[in-house]
Design a protein around this motif. Structure first.
Motif, mmCIF file in Angstrom:
data_model
loop_
_atom_site.group_PDB
_atom_site.id
_atom_site.type_symbol
_atom_site.label_atom_id
_atom_site.label_comp_id
_atom_site.label_asym_id
_atom_site.label_seq_id
_atom_site.Cartn_x
_atom_site.Cartn_y
_atom_site.Cartn_z
ATOM 1 N N UNK A 1 -4.330 -5.319 -5.044
ATOM 2 C CA UNK A 1 -3.049 -6.028 -5.190
ATOM 3 C C UNK A 1 -2.631 -6.153 -6.658
ATOM 4 N N UNK B 1 -5.730 5.943 -8.317
ATOM 5 C CA UNK B 1 -6.568 5.325 -7.290
ATOM 6 C C UNK B 1 -5.942 4.017 -6.818
ATOM 7 N N UNK B 2 -6.032 3.766 -5.527
ATOM 8 C CA UNK B 2 -5.655 2.452 -4.996
ATOM 9 C C UNK B 2 -6.591 1.402 -5.607
ATOM 10 N N UNK B 3 -6.037 0.520 -6.397
ATOM 11 C CA UNK B 3 -6.884 -0.440 -7.116
ATOM 12 C C UNK B 3 -6.600 -1.877 -6.712
ATOM 13 N N UNK C 1 -10.223 -9.053 -5.301
ATOM 14 C CA UNK C 1 -9.022 -9.496 -6.006
ATOM 15 C C UNK C 1 -9.440 -10.094 -7.356
ATOM 16 N N UNK D 1 -13.013 0.642 0.506
ATOM 17 C CA UNK D 1 -12.063 1.633 1.021
ATOM 18 C C UNK D 1 -12.764 2.947 1.344
ATOM 19 N N UNK D 2 -13.668 3.361 0.473
ATOM 20 C CA UNK D 2 -14.269 4.688 0.617
ATOM 21 C C UNK D 2 -15.738 4.650 1.049
ATOM 22 N N UNK E 1 -11.879 -4.369 -8.828
ATOM 23 C CA UNK E 1 -11.232 -3.097 -8.492
ATOM 24 C C UNK E 1 -12.251 -2.146 -7.851
ATOM 25 N N UNK F 1 -13.166 -3.090 -4.353
ATOM 26 C CA UNK F 1 -12.112 -2.647 -3.433
ATOM 27 C C UNK F 1 -12.239 -1.170 -3.098
ATOM 28 N N UNK F 2 -12.504 -0.359 -4.109
ATOM 29 C CA UNK F 2 -12.692 1.079 -3.880
ATOM 30 C C UNK F 2 -13.930 1.326 -3.019
ATOM 31 N N UNK G 1 0.834 -1.198 0.000
ATOM 32 C CA UNK G 1 0.000 0.000 0.000
ATOM 33 C C UNK G 1 0.875 1.258 0.000
#
Lengths: 230, 230
Positions: free
Chosen positions: A194, A190-192, B120, B214-215, B207, B210-211, A172
């Protein structure tokens, strides 16, 4: 703290003589980074540097910190190493630089396009170019996949890029460092997830190439729904 | 001409009792389509229809053309058949309806998520759920992959959806028919290439999940750079 973990002053761009690499190098120089352009042929890298200097001069920027050399020397000098070579050269390039990138962030910007059908998703056996790079370099190197979906043409312009970048990688902190560098270059990252998720951005590139052909334009993507979160 | 090739009045939604299927069924009914909700359990489908009728009534719409039945009967009645079952049930469901969907468009909206790591990317051996559906049904059925990236929550609202849909399939006319139906439902669809490219949209879903985690939001994507082309 994340920036302290991976301080970035010098960025190496391997394949910096190519379309995407040249565009990224331009953005990085304009953002104030010291850039070392690498190429298999150091002469080609130096030509790319001259072209980049000229371009910056045309924009009124004369204090350009940019050098051209071979890939191994470039990778050794970069705090962060961007891999922007054709997919066909990725394995060989990483083999050559493996010892000098230990502990660093390697940003994999390659896309496994299989000419002539570049608008057709054809992911490699390893899942994605990014995943293959991580597997090849091992856990001692922080591979981060990014920049696949940005049109090189837009990187050669100034101003914000109308395309978000999906940033994937197993660390991360390394992803955050790349998102930070991208942000300074006018690109929202954007953090997408692994490195397995590099497949998403790489596959998307073929879709965007198809749209570009169909509509004679340069397409990209934006992530929606984040306005209240960012 | 393309619309004439695939006229769509009745849409079957297999798995219409689920989150995504229920949301699509709502949008389709609101757009004026006759919808047949299918489920392995016809009773569950009829419950979903009742909930949908109630929802439409709350919005002031009483002329709802919607029926609930089992998957095979629903698929037989639809001009277009939307597959919105969990990926684990896809093969079995398609086996059951294969004979009644010959010559039709089957819209594959399934995503090959592999719980518990749904954020993932883990694409299946066949490349993608969409590609596997096309391979299973054969060239006599027009498989079109779509709707993977739209949050079900947004489908249950009225108004335009702030997420574009990547529409893939080997028949351009079939893709156009799906893009047309999506448009009537307030969803912008794009020609995203052959069914091989379903991998892009399916991978992207992980993806976005995951976002979302996260948000704490519902993300989607927009294709940029098309403003002058559309």
């Amino acid at each position: 703290m994340q920036d302290n973990e991976f301080p970035v002053n010098v960025v190496a761009v391997l394949g910096g003589g190519g379309d995407l690499g040249g565009g990224l190098a331009y953005r990085l120089v304009r953002a104030g980074y010291e850039v070392v352009i690498g190429s298999r042929d150091a002469e080609r890298a130096r030509s790319a540097v001259e072209a980049l200097r000229q371009r910056c001069a045309n924009m009124g920027q004369s204090d350009v910190k940019c050098h051209g050399t071979d890939n191994v020397d470039a990778a050794a000098r970069g705090d962060m190493v961007v891999l922007a070579v054709p997919y066909a050269s990725q394995r060989e390039t990483l083999d050559a630089v493996a010892t000098v990138v230990a502990g660093k962030i390697v940003v994999c910007a390659t896309v496994p396009l299989m000419p002539p059908k570049v608008a057709r998703v054809q992911l490699p056996a390893g899942g994605s170019a990014g995943k293959e790079a991580q597997d090849q370099l091992g856990e001692g190197v922080h591979v981060v996949s990014a920049f696949q979906n940005v049109a090189a043409a837009h990187l050669r312009e100034d101003g914000p890029v109308d395309c978000d970048v999906l940033v994937t990688g197993n660390s991360v902190a390394a992803r955050s460092a790349v998102i930070n560098v991208a942000g300074r270059c006018g690109i929202v990252g954007h953090h997408a997830g692994p490195i397995d998720n590099a497949a998403a951005a790489e596959a998307l590139t073929s879709v965007l190439i198809g749209l570009n052909k169909r509509y004679k334009t340069h397409t990209g993507i934006r992530v929606t729904g984040l306005s209240s979160a960012n």
